[in-house]
Design an enzyme around this catalytic site. Structure first.
Site, PDB file in Angstrom:
ATOM      1  N   TYR A  28      46.904 -20.326  41.583  1.00 27.45           N
ATOM      2  CA  TYR A  28      46.839 -19.025  42.255  1.00 27.45           C
ATOM      3  C   TYR A  28      47.957 -18.047  41.924  1.00 27.45           C
ATOM      4  CZ  TYR A  28      42.893 -20.563  44.978  1.00 27.45           C
ATOM      5  OH  TYR A  28      41.643 -20.995  45.337  1.00 27.45           O
ATOM      6  N   GLY A  30      49.927 -15.502  39.861  1.00 24.66           N
ATOM      7  CA  GLY A  30      49.535 -14.662  38.737  1.00 24.66           C
ATOM      8  C   GLY A  30      48.197 -14.011  39.056  1.00 24.66           C
ATOM      9  N   GLY A  32      44.374 -13.467  39.643  1.00 23.44           N
ATOM     10  CA  GLY A  32      43.216 -14.276  40.038  1.00 23.44           C
ATOM     11  C   GLY A  32      43.618 -15.574  40.703  1.00 23.44           C
ATOM     12  N   HIS A  48      49.055 -15.310  49.625  1.00 25.10           N
ATOM     13  CA  HIS A  48      49.363 -13.937  49.208  1.00 25.10           C
ATOM     14  C   HIS A  48      48.113 -13.260  48.644  1.00 25.10           C
ATOM     15  CE1 HIS A  48      51.308 -10.837  46.520  1.00 25.10           C
ATOM     16  NE2 HIS A  48      51.883 -10.582  47.682  1.00 25.10           N
ATOM     17  N   ASP A  49      47.358 -13.982  47.821  1.00 22.45           N
ATOM     18  CA  ASP A  49      46.101 -13.438  47.285  1.00 22.45           C
ATOM     19  C   ASP A  49      45.157 -13.063  48.425  1.00 22.45           C
ATOM     20  OD1 ASP A  49      47.080 -13.923  44.744  1.00 22.45           O
ATOM     21  OD2 ASP A  49      45.610 -15.469  44.241  1.00 22.45           O
ATOM     22  N   ASP A  92      53.852  -9.176  51.056  1.00 16.42           N
ATOM     23  CA  ASP A  92      54.853  -9.464  50.031  1.00 16.42           C
ATOM     24  C   ASP A  92      56.073 -10.181  50.604  1.00 16.42           C
ATOM     25  OD1 ASP A  92      53.136  -8.249  48.261  1.00 16.42           O
ATOM     26  OD2 ASP A  92      54.388  -6.493  47.899  1.00 16.42           O
TER      27      ASP A  92
END
Length: 117
Positions: A28, A30, A32, A48-49, A92
């Protein structure tokens, strides 16, 4: 935005690890992501995604949203009080703190995502 996120990461980990070490880590970290996270750090990236996905559903553009924050005692703290700015900053900041706490396993950097994720 992503530049601010990079700086938050360096704030939280006291500059001990470059933000580039988190790109292409696990399934996960980076661009995508899919499958099952390989470890605690990868779970930070998955969270975070998901947070960015939620921001997008609120009409925000998390990778581009500028917000106000400060680094105090290696803790990123958000100063933004408006909708998108506050939401993205919180995504973040939580991720940066999570990265700083999670063990970094070199064997999970640049893994074969087709077979491991």
């Amino acid at each position: 935005n992503l530049y601010q996120f990079k700086n938050m990461i360096q704030c939280a980990n006291k500059g001990s690890r470059s933000w580039l070490d988190y790109v292409n880590y696990g399934c996960y970290c980076g661009w995508g992501g899919s499958g099952t996270p390989v470890d605690e750090l990868d779970r930070c990236c998955q969270t975070h995604d998901n947070c960015y996905d939620q921001a997008g559903k609120k009409g925000c553009f998390p990778k581009l949203t500028l917000y106000s924050w400060k680094c105090t005692g290696n803790v990123p703290t958000c100063n933004s009080k408006s909708g998108c700015k506050d939401f993205v900053c919180a995504c973040d900041a939580e991720a940066a703190k999570c990265f700083a706490k999670a063990p970094y396993k070199k064997e999970n950097f640049k893994i074969d995502t087709k077979t491991r994720c």
